[in-house]
Design an enzyme around this catalytic site. Structure first.
Site, short mmCIF file in Angstrom:
data_model
loop_
_atom_site.label_atom_id
_atom_site.label_comp_id
_atom_site.label_asym_id
_atom_site.label_seq_id
_atom_site.Cartn_x
_atom_site.Cartn_y
_atom_site.Cartn_z
CG LEU A 169 -1.96 -1.13 1.27
CD1 LEU A 169 -2.69 -1.12 2.61
CD2 LEU A 169 -2.95 -1.02 0.12
NE ARG A 170 5.51 1.06 -3.49
CZ ARG A 170 6.59 0.29 -3.59
NH1 ARG A 170 7.20 -0.14 -2.49
NH2 ARG A 170 7.05 -0.07 -4.77
CG ASN B 228 12.60 -9.04 -6.75
OD1 ASN B 228 13.34 -9.63 -7.52
ND2 ASN B 228 12.98 -7.95 -6.09
CG ASP C 73 4.27 -9.76 -5.79
OD1 ASP C 73 4.40 -9.17 -4.71
OD2 ASP C 73 5.23 -10.07 -6.53
#
Length: 436
Positions: free
Chosen positions: A68-69, A282, A309
């Site tokens: 969600l930063r 990643n 992801d």
């Protein structure tokens, strides 16, 4: 969000993968719960009626891998945009990663995040706490305090924990208190490349990440699990060898679960194209044999959940040479369509394709859901009024500028995907509507 309403979802095909229920029926919601499925009382007078003809009526999705930063990007209103993206994708519960800025390693930060998310009244947010202070791999966090603040498990996010003594102590501590440890299996030294090792990476001159970066980490984790009795969730496994190791470990009775990302389930290293940084991910995209094994593992239950992801990356960090660009892709709005595409492409049963994004991940969270345990990811009488209405006939093309998320970069850009979320309800409230 408005005052709770009585809602009637009429004429849809109702599917609850947890129970196997699958038939055309009406669904009545009252307050924040499911009042009736099928036999709606004649005197039920809904304030809102949703015509779900031709649509699937499903439990709200549960996504176990979302960034969600926030904390860190409050100035950009990142939390608001990503929560809106979640409900646009039919996701009503999500687990967010601890690698924020600052890291989620203190109870006050967790409480602040939960408070801000609850004020938005959209999807339900379940934070992962950092396993070690600042994810540095040296000092364990105060897991009891973080759990009391609302953390559902503990993770190193993408940061490999190379000190096995610290990892052993973390497993012992978590096992004592019944906490789960979530790890992405990757050796910190072998995993420093930017693409999956193989002929393509060699031809492109990109540093490789070998399969053994994943399997060596798995062997270490499994040995420590045997010694400590810890419960571990492996995040976003990516290789055929990894799937087989998980299968063996489960057969041996280890308390193990795992997930796979929508990227690894559908794409291979050839989707990097000509150094397309949208495919810089990643874990890195591997070969077709790996993708085929991941699909088979998800179908047979070796892999427990499918995740988005979701990692929003801005233009400045993504529009760089492949090896220098930041890994990650947006995924919240793609999760259900890509689960449905897997069903169509592979022949996996529809119930299974829906289970891995609903009751499967909810069961994996278990007691960490508290009073919502057994009610999240289900569509049943008395259950949460978390519902997704999905139109399987509505194909759509992924276009960056049409995504709700601030993260516009995805390797699926330009793909035509099957099915579209038409309506999402959380606790009986409509939080997203498109075309109904």
């Amino acid at each position: 969000m408005n005052t709770p309403k009585t809602v009637l979802i009429r004429g849809g095909r109702v599917i609850d993968p947890a129970t196997g229920y699958d038939q055309k029926a009406d669904v009545a919601l009252a307050g924040n719960a499911v009042l009736a499925i099928g036999d709606v009382a004649p005197d039920f007078s809904p304030e809102l009626t949703i015509d779900a003809s031709g649509c699937l009526v499903l439990p709200g999705l549960v996504d176990l891998a979302v960034r969600l930063r926030e904390p860190g990007y409050e100035h950009a209103r990142m939390l608001e945009s990503e929560m809106s993206a979640a409900v646009a994708g039919g996701i009503t519960s999500l687990v967010c990663q601890p690698d924020t800025d600052p890291v989620l390693d203190e109870s006050g930060l967790v409480e602040m995040l939960r408070f801000r998310a609850e004020k938005l009244q959209q999807a339900r947010v379940y934070p992962l706490g950092a396993l070690t202070r600042n994810l540095q791999g040296t000092t364990l966090t105060e897991m009891v305090e973080l759990t009391d603040a609302g953390c559902v498990a503990f993770s190193q996010a993408e940061v490999a924990l190379s000190n096995t003594q610290v990892l052993q102590r973390a497993f012992q501590y978590a096992s004592t208190f019944g906490y789960a440890v979530w790890l992405r299996p990757q050796d910190g030294f072998l995993g420093q490349g930017v693409a999956a090792s193989g002929p393509l990476a060699t031809r492109m001159g990109l540093s490789g990440v070998p399969v053994m970066a994943e399997t060596i980490a798995m062997h270490t984790i499994f040995e420590l699990m045997r010694a400590t009795g810890a419960r571990v969730h492996l995040c976003r496994i990516s290789s055929a060898a990894g799937v087989e190791l998980v299968r063996q470990a489960k057969a041996q009775g280890l308390l193990l679960t795992c997930d796979v990302s929508i990227n690894s389930l559908h794409l291979t290293d050839t989707d990097m194209g000509y150094f397309d940084s949208r495919a810089r991910l990643n874990p890195p995209l591997r070969q077709q044999r790996d993708r085929d094994a991941l699909r088979a593992g998800l179908a047979d239950g070796t892999i427990d959940a499918l995740v988005s992801d979701h990692t929003p990356v801005d233009d400045d960090a993504k529009m760089l040479p492949f090896a220098e660009s930041e890994p990650g892709a947006t995924g919240l709005e793609l999760l259900l369509s890509l689960a449905y595409k897997w069903h169509l492409d592979s022949g996996a049963p529809l119930q299974r394709a829906l289970s891995v994004v609903t009751d499967g991940p909810a069961a994996l969270l278990g007691k960490a859901l508290g009073s919502r345990q057994g009610r999240t990811g289900h569509l049943a009488l008395g259950g949460l009024g978390d519902v997704c209405v999905f139109d399987p006939q509505a194909a759509w093309t992924v276009q960056a500028d049409a995504l709700v998320s601030q993260g516009k970069h995805t390797p699926f850009s330009g793909y035509e995907l099957p099915g579209r979320v038409r309506c999402t309800l959380v606790g009986g409230h409509v939080v997203y509507q498109n075309g109904l």
